[in-house]
Design a protein around this motif. Structure first.
Motif, PDB file in Angstrom:
ATOM      1  N   ALA A 225       0.832  -1.198   0.000  1.00  0.00           N
ATOM      2  CA  ALA A 225       0.000   0.000   0.000  1.00  0.00           C
ATOM      3  C   ALA A 225       0.867   1.248   0.000  1.00  0.00           C
ATOM      4  N   HIS A 226       0.226   2.405  -0.293  1.00  0.00           N
ATOM      5  CA  HIS A 226       0.965   3.670  -0.350  1.00  0.00           C
ATOM      6  C   HIS A 226       1.316   4.199   1.031  1.00  0.00           C
ATOM      7  N   THR A 227       0.731   3.631   2.089  1.00  0.00           N
ATOM      8  CA  THR A 227       1.011   4.085   3.455  1.00  0.00           C
ATOM      9  C   THR A 227       2.289   3.447   3.968  1.00  0.00           C
ATOM     10  N   MET A 228       3.175   4.269   4.522  1.00  0.00           N
ATOM     11  CA  MET A 228       4.467   3.782   4.998  1.00  0.00           C
ATOM     12  C   MET A 228       4.422   3.415   6.482  1.00  0.00           C
ATOM     13  N   ASP A 229       5.103   2.335   6.814  1.00  0.00           N
ATOM     14  CA  ASP A 229       5.307   1.938   8.201  1.00  0.00           C
ATOM     15  C   ASP A 229       6.667   2.484   8.627  1.00  0.00           C
ATOM     16  N   ALA A 231       8.384   2.245  11.302  1.00  0.00           N
ATOM     17  CA  ALA A 231       9.228   1.318  12.057  1.00  0.00           C
ATOM     18  C   ALA A 231       9.952   0.347  11.130  1.00  0.00           C
ATOM     19  N   ARG A 232       9.243  -0.178  10.131  1.00  0.00           N
ATOM     20  CA  ARG A 232       9.827  -1.131   9.191  1.00  0.00           C
ATOM     21  C   ARG A 232      10.466  -0.425   8.003  1.00  0.00           C
ATOM     22  N   GLN A 233      10.158   0.859   7.831  1.00  0.00           N
ATOM     23  CA  GLN A 233      10.647   1.656   6.710  1.00  0.00           C
ATOM     24  C   GLN A 233      10.254   1.020   5.373  1.00  0.00           C
ATOM     25  N   MET A 234       9.003   0.563   5.342  1.00  0.00           N
ATOM     26  CA  MET A 234       8.446  -0.074   4.153  1.00  0.00           C
ATOM     27  C   MET A 234       6.959   0.244   4.068  1.00  0.00           C
ATOM     28  N   PRO A 235       6.357   0.063   2.892  1.00  0.00           N
ATOM     29  CA  PRO A 235       4.903   0.221   2.798  1.00  0.00           C
ATOM     30  C   PRO A 235       4.193  -0.917   3.514  1.00  0.00           C
ATOM     31  N   LEU A 236       2.928  -0.679   3.821  1.00  0.00           N
ATOM     32  CA  LEU A 236       2.130  -1.689   4.508  1.00  0.00           C
ATOM     33  C   LEU A 236       1.759  -2.827   3.565  1.00  0.00           C
ATOM     34  N   SER A 237       1.713  -4.027   4.126  1.00  0.00           N
ATOM     35  CA  SER A 237       1.188  -5.194   3.428  1.00  0.00           C
ATOM     36  C   SER A 237       0.734  -6.175   4.501  1.00  0.00           C
ATOM     37  N   GLY A 238      -0.499  -6.645   4.398  1.00  0.00           N
ATOM     38  CA  GLY A 238      -1.004  -7.559   5.417  1.00  0.00           C
ATOM     39  C   GLY A 238      -2.498  -7.729   5.314  1.00  0.00           C
ATOM     40  N   GLU A 239      -3.088  -8.309   6.359  1.00  0.00           N
ATOM     41  CA  GLU A 239      -4.509  -8.633   6.320  1.00  0.00           C
ATOM     42  C   GLU A 239      -5.405  -7.423   6.561  1.00  0.00           C
ATOM     43  N   LEU A 240      -4.897  -6.390   7.222  1.00  0.00           N
ATOM     44  CA  LEU A 240      -5.706  -5.209   7.486  1.00  0.00           C
ATOM     45  C   LEU A 240      -5.877  -4.412   6.200  1.00  0.00           C
ATOM     46  N   ALA A 241      -7.127  -4.297   5.736  1.00  0.00           N
ATOM     47  CA  ALA A 241      -7.399  -3.658   4.447  1.00  0.00           C
ATOM     48  C   ALA A 241      -7.735  -2.184   4.579  1.00  0.00           C
ATOM     49  N   ALA A 242      -8.402  -1.789   5.683  1.00  0.00           N
ATOM     50  CA  ALA A 242      -8.829  -0.396   5.820  1.00  0.00           C
ATOM     51  C   ALA A 242      -9.161  -0.081   7.265  1.00  0.00           C
ATOM     52  N   VAL A 243      -8.985   1.180   7.612  1.00  0.00           N
ATOM     53  CA  VAL A 243      -9.412   1.698   8.915  1.00  0.00           C
ATOM     54  C   VAL A 243     -10.129   3.019   8.679  1.00  0.00           C
ATOM     55  N   SER A 244     -11.342   3.129   9.227  1.00  0.00           N
ATOM     56  CA  SER A 244     -12.088   4.392   9.191  1.00  0.00           C
ATOM     57  C   SER A 244     -12.178   4.942  10.608  1.00  0.00           C
ATOM     58  N   VAL A 245     -12.022   6.256  10.729  1.00  0.00           N
ATOM     59  CA  VAL A 245     -12.062   6.912  12.040  1.00  0.00           C
ATOM     60  C   VAL A 245     -13.024   8.091  11.979  1.00  0.00           C
ATOM     61  N   VAL A 246     -13.842   8.234  13.013  1.00  0.00           N
ATOM     62  CA  VAL A 246     -14.733   9.385  13.155  1.00  0.00           C
ATOM     63  C   VAL A 246     -14.159  10.299  14.229  1.00  0.00           C
ATOM     64  N   MET A 261      -4.018   2.318  10.952  1.00  0.00           N
ATOM     65  CA  MET A 261      -3.710   1.403   9.854  1.00  0.00           C
ATOM     66  C   MET A 261      -2.270   0.898   9.989  1.00  0.00           C
ATOM     67  N   VAL A 262      -1.353   1.775  10.315  1.00  0.00           N
ATOM     68  CA  VAL A 262       0.055   1.393  10.479  1.00  0.00           C
ATOM     69  C   VAL A 262       0.228   0.463  11.677  1.00  0.00           C
ATOM     70  N   LEU A 263      -0.461   0.750  12.771  1.00  0.00           N
ATOM     71  CA  LEU A 263      -0.330  -0.065  13.979  1.00  0.00           C
ATOM     72  C   LEU A 263      -0.871  -1.470  13.788  1.00  0.00           C
ATOM     73  N   GLY A 264      -1.866  -1.635  12.908  1.00  0.00           N
ATOM     74  CA  GLY A 264      -2.470  -2.943  12.722  1.00  0.00           C
ATOM     75  C   GLY A 264      -3.636  -3.147  13.663  1.00  0.00           C
ATOM     76  N   VAL A 265      -4.381  -4.208  13.436  1.00  0.00           N
ATOM     77  CA  VAL A 265      -5.644  -4.384  14.147  1.00  0.00           C
ATOM     78  C   VAL A 265      -5.439  -4.610  15.643  1.00  0.00           C
ATOM     79  N   GLU A 266      -4.420  -5.345  16.041  1.00  0.00           N
ATOM     80  CA  GLU A 266      -4.248  -5.637  17.468  1.00  0.00           C
ATOM     81  C   GLU A 266      -3.822  -4.395  18.242  1.00  0.00           C
ATOM     82  N   ALA A 267      -2.688  -3.819  17.871  1.00  0.00           N
ATOM     83  CA  ALA A 267      -2.205  -2.634  18.581  1.00  0.00           C
ATOM     84  C   ALA A 267      -3.095  -1.436  18.306  1.00  0.00           C
TER      85      ALA A 267
END
Length: 303
Positions: A225-229, A231-246, A261-267
């Motif tokens: 994905a275009h979003t950078m992590d 900590a890993r200094q890489m784009p995101l790739s994984g099971e988390l597809a989207a996060v919406s925030v109000v 989105m960067v933190l992932g679903v657990e954290a």
């Protein structure tokens, strides 16, 4: 910003529509002129090319966005970081639009400090300086700020019932004349397909989504994905597809959607609960999706 903006509103009698149209365009154009990485003469690009240690005068709007970005960075433990412009460029998500694998791999090996540690802001004089080299990128927050500017524009014209947005980042105020809230579609995170997954009712609030399905590159069999992590200094790739925030402001919703989105679903979900946030996590599950909904910091649905 390379996309469309919209404004739907109920206006008081006698409103000058031409003046409103001009005001709305100027609002988003001003954000683009200040914060774009695609315009070499933008205020952000001038800051990026300025010598280390030299104070740079910046517009108040840019100063506000930088201040908020650093605040979210600290509160998210560095998950949201605007100091990843070099990574964005190397992976082909910047103006060059070309993946440079050699440079991307080299950047992964370098030590990196977050922008919150290398950027100093003097709010009293509207100045900013870098204490170490850093390439700033505001793509995770500037669009949300642009939505807030659309809202402020309408309010200056006395409009108090509206829904404004830029490319899916939305902010609403008031109710429609029939008493209903504004209906905002939540998009199913499918690559190359536009499909509605659900509907969110919104009033006096903003919503933003960060996902991996609009802009990505494929390397081997992996989608990045275009979003950078940071900590890993890489784009995101994984099971988390989207996060919406109000949130109350779209700038905050935009930044926090990126951070979670960067933190992932657990954290990410744990942080959302601690902060009392409203957030929706959508995970890939085979050919379908799973959802985790958090409202007011409380888990509502998990399916």
């Amino acid at each position: 910003m390379g996309t469309l903006y919209s404004a739907v509103f109920f206006a008081p009698p006698g409103l000058d529509e031409q003046a409103v149209n001009a005001g709305l365009f100027n609002a988003v154009d001003r954000v683009d002129q200040q914060m774009s990485t695609w315009k070499a003469d933008s205020d952000l690009c001038r800051l990026n090319t300025a010598p280390v240690g030299q104070w740079q005068a910046v517009p108040r709007e840019l100063l506000q966005v930088l201040h908020t970005a650093l605040l979210v960075s600290r509160e998210s433990g560095g998950a949201f970081d605007i100091g990843v412009g070099d990574l964005v460029s190397a992976w082909g998500f910047g103006p060059a639009k070309q993946l440079d694998e050699q440079r991307a791999n080299a950047l992964r090996m370098q030590q990196r400090k977050p922008a919150s540690e290398v950027l100093e802001i003097d709010s009293s004089t509207a100045r900013v300086r870098k204490v170490e080299p850093v390439a700033l990128d505001l793509s995770g927050i500037a669009k949300g700020f642009g939505v807030d500017e659309l809202a402020r524009c309408l309010e200056r014209f006395g409009v108090t019932r509206y829904l404004v947005g830029i490319d899916g980042e939305m902010r609403a105020r008031g109710l429609k004349p029939d008493g209903q809230a504004w209906a905002v579609a939540i998009e199913k995170p499918l690559r190359g397909v536009r499909e509605v997954m659900g509907v969110m009712e919104l009033t006096n609030a903003a919503i933003a989504t960060s996902g991996d399905y609009r802009h990505w590159v494929e390397v081997g069999n992996t989608h990045y994905a275009h979003t950078m992590d940071p900590a890993r200094q890489m784009p995101l790739s994984g099971e988390l597809a989207a996060v919406s925030v109000v949130e109350s402001r779209c700038m905050l919703a935009d930044a926090w959607a990126t951070a979670l989105m960067v933190l992932g679903v657990e954290a990410g979900s744990k942080l959302a609960q601690r902060r009392g946030m409203d957030a929706l996590f959508v995970l890939r599950d085979g050919e379908g999706f799973k959802e985790l909904s958090i409202v007011g910091g409380q888990v509502q649905t998990q399916c």
